[in-house]
Write a protein that holds these residues in place. Structure first.
Motif: not given
Ligand code: FAD
Length: 430
Positions: A56-79
């Motif tokens: 799951i962590y690696d898949s989210l990181q992949k999503i985040n890398e793609e989002l970074k190319t458009i100056e965005s990012a995923i918000l990760i929370k735990k709780g």
């Protein structure tokens, strides 16, 4: 003033392409903040090196890398999910929350609570079908009741699929400019409280299923797709896959329909999680011998096909489907151990653990489920081995000591078969 935003909540749909809920979120009037919550209620039951958390962590990181190319990012929370949402609703001016539906009983309850919370805060909560082609009550018998037999379900499924042409695909890419610009930090795995697992999810492979119909039952051949964890966590779109399978391979398509069959069974009959689908089987007197169970878990039953399967599972988090059927039948019929013990062990170990498929297939093997193997059909593990691993290549791969003289079977097949049939016969409530 805070900026008005839409939230898209990722769960078992970890991809940016062809994602229905995300597609709709990106069409809303507000910038979209993508979110993933590591749910403490689920995490607290997992070992620190759980391979699924790494995936799951690696898949989210992949999503985040793609989002970074458009100056965005995923918000990760735990709780705890509700606590996380309460805090997000005060921190951001959230107008809309969108997510894809999850049909497991725990998720249905959780999502309904979160939707109420979102609405109490004056925002809109919307959920979408993404995980399956047909959901909930979309495929029913003419009287509106759910199917409990696979073949008529499959026929209706195919009829409906062909009527609609093919499953629509959702092109999210042209909408990417609607992701909110932000620089959320992507946490380390250790900050989530986990370590990297040495077990890895295999990449899926559709080229190796060219002769699927003829080869899929032979565990020594790499001739299945390894798609199961990808479908579980949504790193692959079921719509793209089904449209592909419909053109290329009908046998493979039938397996994808088995997946939906069990998802609709769990949705319509949630009691199957903890109870026999057929209550008539509630009277079976299981032996539930703990020593026997340990030998099964560790792959030391003396039946090579069973042992090889359990060792494959323990070492890789995967087991070939034919062998899953053999080990499951062996546990329930040869050892007379309740299918729920085996189901729980698989749930702990399988990278592709999916409640609906696991419970459905275990009950199928135990004979207690819908459209299950009849109780008097008891797989002979030696015959299964001769039929599906004639040269012993699969067995030798997982049991290196096999040729040095292997352990004697822990229970005689003919004896176990007779005992199983007698115990089932006695236990079935008429
Ligand atoms: P392929 O043969 O390439 O099949 C393609 C896809 O079709 C699979 O990824 C899966 O999504 C679906 N599929 C295939 N067979 C089945 C089936 N019998 N039931 C439902 N869907 C199917 N599958 C899971 O995904 N999660 C589980 O927790 C799970 N538990 C199982 C427990 C037992 C006792 C048994 C007998 C089977 C179980 N299965 C489960 C079904 C099946 O064994 C796996 O889906 C399959 O082995 C995964 O490998 P693959 O992706 O290479 O399969």
């Amino acid at each position: 003033m805070k900026q008005k935003v839409t939230f898209f909540w990722f769960r078992r749909d970890l991809r940016l392409e062809d994602n229905v809920g995300l597609f709709h979120a990106l069409q809303s009037d507000f910038p979209v903040i993508p979110l993933f919550i590591f749910d403490e209620d689920i995490l607290e039951n997992l070992p620190k090196n759980d391979a699924r958390v790494s995936f799951i962590y690696d898949s989210l990181q992949k999503i985040n890398e793609e989002l970074k190319t458009i100056e965005s990012a995923i918000l990760i929370k735990k709780g705890k999910t509700a606590e996380v949402w309460k805090s997000l609703l005060t921190q951001f001016d959230i107008q809309k929350v969108l997510f894809n539906k999850d049909y497991e009983p725990y998720a249905i309850k959780r999502d309904s609570e979160i939707s109420s919370l979102v609405q109490q805060n004056g925002a809109v909560s919307l959920s979408y079908k993404d995980h399956v082609i047909f959901e909930e009550k979309e495929i029913t018998k003419s009287d509106g009741l759910p199917y409990t037999i696979y073949t008529p379900y499959k026929n209706k499924w195919l009829e409906k699929y062909h009527l609609s042409g093919q499953a629509p695909e959702y092109d999210t890419k042209p909408l990417f400019s609607n992701f909110a610009k932000n620089q959320f930090e992507f946490p380390e795995l250790s900050e989530i409280g986990f370590e990297r697992s040495s077990i890895k999810v295999l990449p899926h492979n559709l080229t190796q299923i060219a002769n699927y119909k003829e080869t899929r039952d032979f565990p020594a051949l790499d001739s299945t797709s390894y798609l199961s964890p990808h479908l579980r966590f949504g790193t692959v779109s079921i719509r793209k896959l089904v449209n592909w399978a419909n053109k290329k391979n009908q046998t493979f398509l039938s397996e994808l329909i088995w997946r939906e069959f069990f998802i609709q069974i769990l949705f319509s009959f949630p009691h199957v999680v903890n109870h026999n689908f057929k209550p008539a089987y509630d009277g079976i007197e299981w032996s539930n011998n703990e020593e026997d169970f340990k030998r099964w878990c560790s792959g030391t039953t003396g039946y090579p096909m069973v042992d090889a399967g359990m060792r494959q599972l323990n070492e890789t988090g995967y087991m070939h489907n034919r062998v899953r059927m053999v080990v499951a039948s062996f546990l329930c019929k040869h050892l007379l151990i309740n299918w729920q013990w085996g189901e729980a062990y698989f749930a702990e170990k399988l990278l592709d653990f999916e409640l609906a498929s696991n419970v459905g297939n275990w009950q199928w093997a135990a004979g207690t489920g819908c459209d299950a193997a009849p109780y008097f059909r008891v797989f002979n593990p030696e015959i299964q081995q001769k039929k599906f691993d004639e040269k012993g290549s699969y067995i030798r791969k997982w049991i290196p000591e096999f040729d040095l003289g292997y352990n004697a079977p822990m229970v005689d097949h003919a004896f176990a078969r007779d005992r199983a049939i007698a115990t089932y016969k006695k236990g079935i409530i008429k």
